[in-house]
Enzyme design. Sequence first.
Site, mmCIF file in Angstrom:
data_model
loop_
_atom_site.group_PDB
_atom_site.id
_atom_site.type_symbol
_atom_site.label_atom_id
_atom_site.label_comp_id
_atom_site.label_asym_id
_atom_site.label_seq_id
_atom_site.Cartn_x
_atom_site.Cartn_y
_atom_site.Cartn_z
ATOM 1 N N TYR A 1 -4.368 3.281 8.259
ATOM 2 C CA TYR A 1 -3.813 2.036 7.712
ATOM 3 C C TYR A 1 -3.498 1.009 8.791
ATOM 4 O O TYR A 1 -2.968 -0.051 8.511
ATOM 5 C CB TYR A 1 -2.549 2.314 6.912
ATOM 6 C CG TYR A 1 -1.584 3.240 7.642
ATOM 7 C CD1 TYR A 1 -0.931 2.813 8.785
ATOM 8 C CD2 TYR A 1 -1.365 4.534 7.201
ATOM 9 C CE1 TYR A 1 -0.072 3.652 9.473
ATOM 10 C CE2 TYR A 1 -0.502 5.381 7.882
ATOM 11 C CZ TYR A 1 0.146 4.937 9.016
ATOM 12 O OH TYR A 1 0.970 5.764 9.697
ATOM 13 N N GLU B 1 0.839 -1.205 0.000
ATOM 14 C CA GLU B 1 0.000 0.000 0.000
ATOM 15 C C GLU B 1 0.866 1.244 0.000
ATOM 16 O O GLU B 1 2.051 1.165 0.321
ATOM 17 C CB GLU B 1 -0.930 -0.025 1.225
ATOM 18 C CG GLU B 1 -0.159 -0.084 2.528
ATOM 19 C CD GLU B 1 -1.035 -0.411 3.733
ATOM 20 O OE1 GLU B 1 -1.673 -1.472 3.726
ATOM 21 O OE2 GLU B 1 -1.055 0.404 4.659
ATOM 22 N N CYS C 1 30.372 40.113 -2.997
ATOM 23 C CA CYS C 1 30.481 41.462 -3.554
ATOM 24 C C CYS C 1 30.687 42.403 -2.369
ATOM 25 O O CYS C 1 29.838 42.481 -1.485
ATOM 26 C CB CYS C 1 29.191 41.817 -4.301
ATOM 27 S SG CYS C 1 29.050 43.576 -4.620
ATOM 28 N N LYS D 1 2.808 4.522 1.013
ATOM 29 C CA LYS D 1 3.303 5.102 2.253
ATOM 30 C C LYS D 1 2.989 6.595 2.158
ATOM 31 O O LYS D 1 3.501 7.295 1.279
ATOM 32 C CB LYS D 1 4.801 4.870 2.364
ATOM 33 C CG LYS D 1 5.414 5.474 3.588
ATOM 34 C CD LYS D 1 6.780 4.836 3.832
ATOM 35 C CE LYS D 1 7.776 5.799 4.416
ATOM 36 N NZ LYS D 1 7.313 6.595 5.541
ATOM 37 N N CYS E 1 25.693 47.988 -3.558
ATOM 38 C CA CYS E 1 25.248 47.168 -4.687
ATOM 39 C C CYS E 1 23.718 47.060 -4.655
ATOM 40 O O CYS E 1 23.138 46.728 -3.619
ATOM 41 C CB CYS E 1 25.872 45.777 -4.567
ATOM 42 S SG CYS E 1 25.193 44.579 -5.720
ATOM 43 N N LYS F 1 11.150 3.053 0.283
ATOM 44 C CA LYS F 1 11.034 4.464 -0.105
ATOM 45 C C LYS F 1 11.431 4.646 -1.559
ATOM 46 O O LYS F 1 12.447 4.124 -2.001
ATOM 47 C CB LYS F 1 11.961 5.318 0.765
ATOM 48 C CG LYS F 1 11.623 5.250 2.258
ATOM 49 C CD LYS F 1 11.049 6.533 2.769
ATOM 50 C CE LYS F 1 12.104 7.501 3.218
ATOM 51 N NZ LYS F 1 11.535 8.683 3.840
ATOM 52 N N CYS G 1 30.970 41.587 -9.594
ATOM 53 C CA CYS G 1 29.572 41.372 -9.219
ATOM 54 C C CYS G 1 28.678 41.585 -10.437
ATOM 55 O O CYS G 1 28.794 42.598 -11.128
ATOM 56 C CB CYS G 1 29.193 42.346 -8.112
ATOM 57 S SG CYS G 1 27.431 42.381 -7.805
HETATM 58 S S1 IVH Z 1 2.254 0.822 8.895
HETATM 59 C C1 IVH Z 1 3.872 -0.491 13.403
HETATM 60 N N1 IVH Z 1 1.373 1.873 6.683
HETATM 61 O O1 IVH Z 1 5.513 5.742 7.701
HETATM 62 C C2 IVH Z 1 3.989 0.593 12.384
HETATM 63 N N2 IVH Z 1 2.839 3.175 8.014
HETATM 64 O O2 IVH Z 1 8.375 5.165 7.747
HETATM 65 C C3 IVH Z 1 3.010 0.362 11.287
HETATM 66 N N3 IVH Z 1 3.243 5.425 7.134
HETATM 67 O O3 IVH Z 1 5.713 4.888 11.092
HETATM 68 C C4 IVH Z 1 3.065 1.449 10.280
HETATM 69 N N4 IVH Z 1 1.970 5.248 5.369
HETATM 70 O O4 IVH Z 1 4.026 6.786 10.291
HETATM 71 C C5 IVH Z 1 2.150 2.062 7.768
HETATM 72 N N5 IVH Z 1 0.452 2.700 4.727
HETATM 73 C C6 IVH Z 1 1.228 2.868 5.795
HETATM 74 C C7 IVH Z 1 1.918 4.088 6.029
HETATM 75 C C8 IVH Z 1 2.720 4.185 7.147
HETATM 76 C C9 IVH Z 1 2.772 6.051 6.050
HETATM 77 C C10 IVH Z 1 4.200 6.057 8.080
HETATM 78 C C11 IVH Z 1 4.045 5.621 9.501
HETATM 79 C C12 IVH Z 1 5.297 4.834 9.778
HETATM 80 C C13 IVH Z 1 6.276 5.471 8.853
HETATM 81 C C14 IVH Z 1 7.435 4.542 8.560
#
Ligand code: IVH
Length: 674
Positions: A223, A112, A428, A114, A433, A312, A406
């Site tokens: 989420y 999913e 400069c 992030k 200026c 990422k 300059c």
């Molecule tokens: S699951 C137990 N799902 O990204 C932790 N985190 O870099 C479960 N985040 O700490 C987190 N989208 O703050 C999860 N679809 C997603 C997310 C997500 C953004 C954030 C969250 C996490 C951080 C990690």
Amino acid sequence: MADERSEYLRLVEEIRRHDYAYYVQAEPTITDRQYDALYRKLLDFEQAHPDWIVDDSPTRKVGGEPLEGFESVRHEVPMLSLDNTYSREEVIAFIKKVKRLLPDSEPLFTVEPKVDGVAVSVRYEDGHFVRATTRGDGTMGDDITQNLRTLRSIPLRLHRNPGPVLEVRGEVFMTRKGFIHMNEKRVKAGDAPFANARNATAGSLKQLDSRLVSERPLDVIFYGFGAMDINEQPETNVRFMELLRECGLPAPEHFWVCDSVEAIADALSELDQLRKTMPYETDGAVVKLDSMALREEIGYTSKAPRWAMAYKFEAEQGITRLHAITVQVGRTGLLTPVAELEPIPLAGSTVSRATLHNEDDMRRKDVRIGDLVIIEKAGEVIPAVVRVETSERTGKEKEFSFPGECPECRTTTVRETHEISGNTVHRCPNRECPAQVRGRLIHWCSRGGMDIEGGGEVLSRQLVESGLVRTPADLYRLTQDQVAGLERMGSRSARNFLDGVEASKSRDLWRLIFSLGIPHVGTSTAKRLAREFYSIDAIASASAEQLEAVEDIGGIMAAAINSWFEDPPNRELIEELRDLGLRLADPVPEAGEQGERILEGMSIVLTGTLPNLKRKQAADLIEKHGGKAASSVSSKTAFVVAGDEAGSKLEKANKLGIPVLSEEEFLNKIGESI
Ligand code: IVH
């Protein structure tokens, strides 16, 4: 009556349904006009029958009284973070490891988006919104209930009651569009725009005044979960996401269920494509084990679950031709190289310039004119050149040598080592200026400085080019005709600008100190200096040792302050400002009493809502300075501090001829700042 009351409740339900359709599903079912009419009707009901108002009425989403601070709350279930990686190999290694830990199962994984926002936890009890908290350190977070209840996409009552306790976890964010609109509005109002949506979101959630929060375009996606005691425990992540939707909670729009490493790799690629069209920023993907039972089986490390991993995406990059390198001159005379690019679309805007930082950085990257360059915009507004595609060189590319003069005023530049960064920089040395004069003016008028509305880039350039202004002191000599005579300047905007100039004469000392543009002195140092020395004259005559005794002021800064005040043109500026009537000091403390008794024996009345201070804070300040905060106005009242919607107390003060101060005037009087 009973009928009317049920009509009211029906209306609450109806508006709640429209809110859901609009804010969560993004599929409005009625026009804005129709919605406004319903909302108006609801407000009328509530005004006529305040005792009917239900806790989860849509009108309760507009924010309430400002808080004095956030309370710390312990998370019933800790809010963990995730292991992050930029490498697909590591994602594959993660999948293999999970499979190894679960030799007897054929686990499914979900992928999913992030969401690039700020993590929050929201608690529902029997379907009712009861509390919202930030992650904090994972164990303790801040109670931001008042702020989160203003989010349109957070239902105050769930569509169905899932059971006693459901704590949902997710990310608060701003959509790209919402962010852009908000920034446009801010710029129009003379406020500084936010650098990126994430900062703007984090800043919004830290506001103590939830009414301000309600105006920010905040959204949320859930989420995950914390404490959960519900009638049907979801067995999989897929089922959990369904459950979120059934409850009316926003959940990820896109997700993939994968049974193999290959399927996961495909999902990651698809999401990387898709994210460009998504309404909000996603900085990666989260891969999770789908089965809740298997999650429990493999468990957690001390910081993160073993069943999930964040992948990422690289920051958005683009490749384009660098046509030329120009040089920009800042207010301190510092020359910054800028890449002039073949325009390309990148992360939602067209980029035609990128910073090259400084000569050393340019040399390290070996940037040449005519190169194909990779530029990157990591959510920030100013893109940067990250590297050169050297394999594409034809041999015709030209090296850039820093101009010896300059570009603005042709004065021979000096090459030096920057005191703090150690980089080679060009400067400069001509303080006259035009670029520096302009830069100093913009800095003087800026929001963190003397806060003069309208004194931005455009007007500053005009004022300098027309020869009307050379130093900030000249601003205070401008006439209405002079300003109104500038191109594209109406007499009304001229008046507004000059009113702002006049008002700036009595700003707090720290603003003046900051506006002077002393090297290395930012707003927090300026505030420290004001608090320690109370006047420009005292700072000007302080020795380096005295300056260094102030918290956070080191040798370099003390020397910079000393030499700034030793410079004759700077001394002249201070004298001119004094003659022009600017306030060069904060109220001086009386001997032995640290100046805290300026309100000794006075009875002061607070009324209305002050822009920044909460009632209690204002009363504390009155007491701190020796006064007494009284609740009613009489002939003995020394003065009244009035904010918005001040009522009968203000009237009475006016009738009795008692002075009325704004919050700002009050703070000035007692020599405090916010
Ligand atoms: S699951 C137990 N799902 O990204 C932790 N985190 O870099 C479960 N985040 O700490 C987190 N989208 O703050 C999860 N679809 C997603 C997310 C997500 C953004 C954030 C969250 C996490 C951080 C990690």
